[in-house]
Design an enzyme around this catalytic site. Structure first.
Site, PDB file in Angstrom:
ATOM      1  N   CYS A   1      -9.652   2.671  -0.573  1.00 36.54           N
ATOM      2  CA  CYS A   1     -10.339   1.487  -0.066  1.00 36.54           C
ATOM      3  C   CYS A   1     -11.647   1.904   0.611  1.00 36.54           C
ATOM      4  O   CYS A   1     -12.559   2.345  -0.075  1.00 36.54           O
ATOM      5  CB  CYS A   1      -9.417   0.677   0.837  1.00 36.54           C
ATOM      6  SG  CYS A   1      -9.953  -1.037   1.075  1.00 36.54           S
TER       7      CYS A   1
ATOM      8  N   HIS B   1      -4.416   0.442  -2.656  1.00 36.78           N
ATOM      9  CA  HIS B   1      -3.702   1.187  -1.619  1.00 36.78           C
ATOM     10  C   HIS B   1      -2.373   1.745  -2.131  1.00 36.78           C
ATOM     11  O   HIS B   1      -1.325   1.115  -1.959  1.00 36.78           O
ATOM     12  CB  HIS B   1      -3.430   0.271  -0.425  1.00 36.78           C
ATOM     13  CG  HIS B   1      -4.629  -0.085   0.372  1.00 36.78           C
ATOM     14  ND1 HIS B   1      -5.061   0.659   1.456  1.00 36.78           N
ATOM     15  CD2 HIS B   1      -5.504  -1.104   0.243  1.00 36.78           C
ATOM     16  CE1 HIS B   1      -6.146   0.108   1.968  1.00 36.78           C
ATOM     17  NE2 HIS B   1      -6.444  -0.965   1.244  1.00 36.78           N
TER      18      HIS B   1
ATOM     19  N   GLU C   1      -0.713   3.977  -0.749  1.00 30.31           N
ATOM     20  CA  GLU C   1       0.114   4.294   0.422  1.00 30.31           C
ATOM     21  C   GLU C   1       0.831   3.070   0.980  1.00 30.31           C
ATOM     22  O   GLU C   1       1.713   3.187   1.839  1.00 30.31           O
ATOM     23  CB  GLU C   1      -0.745   4.946   1.523  1.00 30.31           C
ATOM     24  CG  GLU C   1      -1.476   3.999   2.460  1.00 30.31           C
ATOM     25  CD  GLU C   1      -2.686   3.290   1.854  1.00 30.31           C
ATOM     26  OE1 GLU C   1      -3.418   2.635   2.610  1.00 30.31           O
ATOM     27  OE2 GLU C   1      -2.898   3.392   0.627  1.00 30.31           O
TER      28      GLU C   1
END
Length: 237
Positions: free
Chosen positions: A89, A179, A181
């Site tokens: 990001c 993302h 994660e």
């Protein structure tokens, strides 16, 4: 000795989460540093890779985030050395900015929640982005975007609304707008009122992310495993 990766945390509320768990499971030593409260290392000496996480900033918001000049210098060092790097990001936008691309605030479609990411031909052949297969739902949370990739970048993936979802510089430096994660469970902490102002409903975003979670988790873990493999290769060469 294990490979060591520096993780720059740009927002104290958005740490490495499952990315750290998966890397540590591959015997990678994860060293997170929160820019707002800790000094970033001046160089990448002693590190085999770099992860730059997201945050509600632009890559040059130095007045708001005074650690960004050091972060940009670390990104430039990683690019020059072709060190295994994953920018997520804001982190991906920062890589693009440093390498000569263009990032604009409040530009283009806003993407929130599970979003289908489609690899390009180059992405399907990339050692890390091959994790997406023919396409995978990944968590998005952005309103800024990379409007022009750096001249030497290779486009690796797009979504229906945003072209520059993933790119590579050299052989080992990658930026992604999404993302890996973040999981469906992380959406529960999002600002429901702010989403309503955008005409979105948080319960609907959570439900969609939960439906996509098995595919999302498998693809995200495969992506992190690919990055871990590159970290290990650099450590052992």
């Amino acid at each position: 000795m294990n490979a060591r990766v520096l993780v720059v945390v740009n927002s104290p509320s958005s740490g490495p989460r499952r990315l750290a768990t998966w890397l540590e499971g591959r015997e990678i030593d994860v060293v997170p540093v929160v820019g707002a409260t800790e000094p970033l290392p001046a160089t990448l000496d002693g590190f085999d890779g770099l992860v730059l996480l997201g945050g509600g900033l632009m890559p040059d918001d130095d007045d708001t985030a005074p650690w960004l000049p050091t972060e940009r210098a670390l990104a430039a060092e990683a690019i020059a050395a072709d060190l295994p790097t994953l920018g997520i990001c804001l982190g991906g936008q920062l890589l693009a900015h440093v390498a000569g691309g263009e990032v604009r605030a409040n530009t283009g479609p806003i993407e929130r929640g599970a979003t289908l990411i489609l690899p390009t031909v180059e992405g399907q052949e990339d050692a890390v982005l091959t994790a997406l297969g023919d396409g995978a739902p990944m968590i998005e949370n952005h309103r800024d975007m990379i409007t022009r990739l750096p001249p030497d970048a290779v486009l690796l993936a797009s979504s229906a609304d945003v072209e520059n979802q993933a790119f590579r510089l050299g052989d080992h430096v990658r930026g992604v707008q999404f993302h890996p994660e973040a999981s469906a469970a992380d959406l529960a902490r999002w600002d429901d009122a702010a989403l309503r102002d955008e005409g979105r409903a948080l319960p609907e975003l959570i439900a969609a992310a939960e439906r996509a979670d098995p595919h999302n988790t498998a693809a995200s873990r495969a992506l992190v495993d690919g990055f871990a493999a590159e970290l290990a290769q650099v450590r052992n060469r």
